[in-house]
Design a protein around this motif. Structure first.
Motif, PDB file in Angstrom:
ATOM      1  N   LYS A 134       0.835  -1.206   0.000  1.00 30.16           N
ATOM      2  CA  LYS A 134       0.000   0.000   0.000  1.00 30.16           C
ATOM      3  C   LYS A 134       0.866   1.251   0.000  1.00 30.16           C
ATOM      4  O   LYS A 134       0.607   2.201  -0.736  1.00 30.16           O
ATOM      5  N   VAL A 135       1.914   1.244   0.813  1.00 29.55           N
ATOM      6  CA  VAL A 135       2.817   2.400   0.870  1.00 29.55           C
ATOM      7  C   VAL A 135       3.628   2.491  -0.422  1.00 29.55           C
ATOM      8  O   VAL A 135       3.786   3.571  -0.988  1.00 29.55           O
ATOM      9  N   PHE A 136       4.136   1.385  -0.895  1.00 32.45           N
ATOM     10  CA  PHE A 136       4.967   1.359  -2.102  1.00 32.45           C
ATOM     11  C   PHE A 136       4.220   1.912  -3.309  1.00 32.45           C
ATOM     12  O   PHE A 136       4.768   2.681  -4.096  1.00 32.45           O
ATOM     13  N   LYS A 137       2.950   1.530  -3.451  1.00 31.44           N
ATOM     14  CA  LYS A 137       2.160   1.961  -4.609  1.00 31.44           C
ATOM     15  C   LYS A 137       1.607   3.373  -4.451  1.00 31.44           C
ATOM     16  O   LYS A 137       1.587   4.139  -5.411  1.00 31.44           O
ATOM     17  N   ASN A 138       1.123   3.717  -3.264  1.00 31.33           N
ATOM     18  CA  ASN A 138       0.412   4.983  -3.074  1.00 31.33           C
ATOM     19  C   ASN A 138       1.278   6.124  -2.569  1.00 31.33           C
ATOM     20  O   ASN A 138       0.924   7.286  -2.743  1.00 31.33           O
ATOM     21  N   CYS A 139       2.380   5.814  -1.916  1.00 35.02           N
ATOM     22  CA  CYS A 139       3.219   6.863  -1.307  1.00 35.02           C
ATOM     23  C   CYS A 139       4.691   6.573  -1.564  1.00 35.02           C
ATOM     24  O   CYS A 139       5.476   6.431  -0.627  1.00 35.02           O
ATOM     25  N   PRO A 140       5.099   6.477  -2.811  1.00 41.35           N
ATOM     26  CA  PRO A 140       6.470   6.033  -3.096  1.00 41.35           C
ATOM     27  C   PRO A 140       7.564   6.961  -2.576  1.00 41.35           C
ATOM     28  O   PRO A 140       8.695   6.523  -2.396  1.00 41.35           O
ATOM     29  N   GLN A 141       7.239   8.211  -2.298  1.00 42.91           N
ATOM     30  CA  GLN A 141       8.263   9.126  -1.816  1.00 42.91           C
ATOM     31  C   GLN A 141       8.121   9.418  -0.331  1.00 42.91           C
ATOM     32  O   GLN A 141       8.727  10.344   0.184  1.00 42.91           O
ATOM     33  N   PHE A 142       7.339   8.607   0.375  1.00 46.61           N
ATOM     34  CA  PHE A 142       7.113   8.830   1.803  1.00 46.61           C
ATOM     35  C   PHE A 142       8.402   8.700   2.595  1.00 46.61           C
ATOM     36  O   PHE A 142       8.677   9.478   3.496  1.00 46.61           O
ATOM     37  N   SER A 143       9.203   7.687   2.256  1.00 44.72           N
ATOM     38  CA  SER A 143      10.468   7.456   2.950  1.00 44.72           C
ATOM     39  C   SER A 143      11.357   6.573   2.083  1.00 44.72           C
ATOM     40  O   SER A 143      10.870   5.690   1.383  1.00 44.72           O
ATOM     41  N   LYS A 144      12.655   6.803   2.151  1.00 41.07           N
ATOM     42  CA  LYS A 144      13.570   5.928   1.408  1.00 41.07           C
ATOM     43  C   LYS A 144      13.606   4.544   2.029  1.00 41.07           C
ATOM     44  O   LYS A 144      13.988   3.572   1.379  1.00 41.07           O
ATOM     45  N   ASN A 145      13.187   4.427   3.286  1.00 43.95           N
ATOM     46  CA  ASN A 145      13.188   3.126   3.959  1.00 43.95           C
ATOM     47  C   ASN A 145      12.190   2.152   3.350  1.00 43.95           C
ATOM     48  O   ASN A 145      12.316   0.945   3.559  1.00 43.95           O
ATOM     49  N   ILE A 146      11.227   2.652   2.591  1.00 42.87           N
ATOM     50  CA  ILE A 146      10.283   1.767   1.904  1.00 42.87           C
ATOM     51  C   ILE A 146      11.060   0.788   1.033  1.00 42.87           C
ATOM     52  O   ILE A 146      10.791  -0.415   1.038  1.00 42.87           O
ATOM     53  N   TYR A 147      12.028   1.285   0.313  1.00 41.75           N
ATOM     54  CA  TYR A 147      12.786   0.455  -0.617  1.00 41.75           C
ATOM     55  C   TYR A 147      13.755  -0.462   0.118  1.00 41.75           C
ATOM     56  O   TYR A 147      13.909  -1.621  -0.240  1.00 41.75           O
ATOM     57  N   ILE A 148      14.383   0.050   1.145  1.00 45.60           N
ATOM     58  CA  ILE A 148      15.301  -0.755   1.954  1.00 45.60           C
ATOM     59  C   ILE A 148      14.534  -1.901   2.615  1.00 45.60           C
ATOM     60  O   ILE A 148      14.959  -3.059   2.580  1.00 45.60           O
ATOM     61  N   ASP A 149      13.378  -1.575   3.203  1.00 44.10           N
ATOM     62  CA  ASP A 149      12.575  -2.597   3.867  1.00 44.10           C
ATOM     63  C   ASP A 149      11.964  -3.574   2.872  1.00 44.10           C
ATOM     64  O   ASP A 149      11.819  -4.763   3.166  1.00 44.10           O
ATOM     65  N   GLY A 150      11.603  -3.090   1.699  1.00 43.77           N
ATOM     66  CA  GLY A 150      11.049  -3.974   0.674  1.00 43.77           C
ATOM     67  C   GLY A 150      12.043  -5.050   0.282  1.00 43.77           C
ATOM     68  O   GLY A 150      11.692  -6.226   0.149  1.00 43.77           O
ATOM     69  N   VAL A 151      13.290  -4.660   0.124  1.00 47.43           N
ATOM     70  CA  VAL A 151      14.340  -5.637  -0.193  1.00 47.43           C
ATOM     71  C   VAL A 151      14.487  -6.619   0.962  1.00 47.43           C
ATOM     72  O   VAL A 151      14.600  -7.836   0.753  1.00 47.43           O
ATOM     73  N   LYS A 152      14.464  -6.105   2.170  1.00 49.56           N
ATOM     74  CA  LYS A 152      14.590  -6.963   3.347  1.00 49.56           C
ATOM     75  C   LYS A 152      13.435  -7.967   3.420  1.00 49.56           C
ATOM     76  O   LYS A 152      13.641  -9.155   3.677  1.00 49.56           O
ATOM     77  N   ILE A 153      12.212  -7.491   3.173  1.00 51.71           N
ATOM     78  CA  ILE A 153      11.020  -8.356   3.224  1.00 51.71           C
ATOM     79  C   ILE A 153      11.135  -9.476   2.200  1.00 51.71           C
ATOM     80  O   ILE A 153      10.996 -10.663   2.525  1.00 51.71           O
ATOM     81  N   TYR A 154      11.393  -9.108   0.952  1.00 48.63           N
ATOM     82  CA  TYR A 154      11.387 -10.116  -0.105  1.00 48.63           C
ATOM     83  C   TYR A 154      12.625 -11.000  -0.098  1.00 48.63           C
ATOM     84  O   TYR A 154      12.557 -12.172  -0.481  1.00 48.63           O
ATOM     85  N   HIS A 155      13.733 -10.500   0.373  1.00 51.41           N
ATOM     86  CA  HIS A 155      14.915 -11.352   0.517  1.00 51.41           C
ATOM     87  C   HIS A 155      14.634 -12.440   1.562  1.00 51.41           C
ATOM     88  O   HIS A 155      14.962 -13.612   1.348  1.00 51.41           O
ATOM     89  N   ASN A 156      14.017 -12.053   2.667  1.00 47.89           N
ATOM     90  CA  ASN A 156      13.684 -13.022   3.706  1.00 47.89           C
ATOM     91  C   ASN A 156      12.641 -14.024   3.220  1.00 47.89           C
ATOM     92  O   ASN A 156      12.766 -15.223   3.492  1.00 47.89           O
ATOM     93  N   LEU A 157      11.624 -13.548   2.523  1.00 46.82           N
ATOM     94  CA  LEU A 157      10.597 -14.454   2.004  1.00 46.82           C
ATOM     95  C   LEU A 157      11.199 -15.448   1.011  1.00 46.82           C
ATOM     96  O   LEU A 157      10.806 -16.618   0.976  1.00 46.82           O
ATOM     97  N   MET A 158      12.156 -14.991   0.217  1.00 45.82           N
ATOM     98  CA  MET A 158      12.819 -15.861  -0.741  1.00 45.82           C
ATOM     99  C   MET A 158      13.583 -16.980  -0.047  1.00 45.82           C
ATOM    100  O   MET A 158      13.591 -18.120  -0.507  1.00 45.82           O
ATOM    101  N   LYS A 159      14.232 -16.649   1.062  1.00 44.04           N
ATOM    102  CA  LYS A 159      14.994 -17.665   1.799  1.00 44.04           C
ATOM    103  C   LYS A 159      14.072 -18.747   2.353  1.00 44.04           C
ATOM    104  O   LYS A 159      14.470 -19.901   2.450  1.00 44.04           O
TER     105      LYS A 159
END
Length: 98
Positions: A50-75
């Protein structure tokens, strides 16, 4: 006079809509961020998107956390579900491109 009232009403409507969107962004960001902090990555995914699609410039941490989320899910996927692993890799690529 009528033009001024219409212009004022329009400006007020736009301002209220922007404030409401900022509130929703902050609420969703806070939700997914708390899930990331306790390493509940599966639960963080919905609010993250929801944040990634609707508020992409809310915080740079969106992208950092997104990588963290999907890297963990991949493992956690393992070798038996290549289709899901490939989907996660594609999602990671999309996050990096943003």
């Amino acid at each position: 006079m009528k033009k001024h009232i219409i212009l004022l009403a329009t400006a007020l409507s736009v301002a209220l809509n922007a404030a409401a969107q900022d509130f929703n962004c902050a609420k969703e960001y806070s939700m997914y961020k708390e899930f990331v902090n306790v390493e509940a990555y599966s639960e963080a995914r919905e609010s993250f998107w929801k944040v990634f699609k609707n508020c992409p410039q809310f915080s740079k941490n969106i992208y950092i956390d997104g990588v963290k989320i999907y890297h963990n899910l991949m493992k956690k996927v393992g070798e038996d579900n290549d289709a899901l692993a490939n989907a996660y890799v594609d999602t990671l690529g999309m996050i990096y491109m943003q």
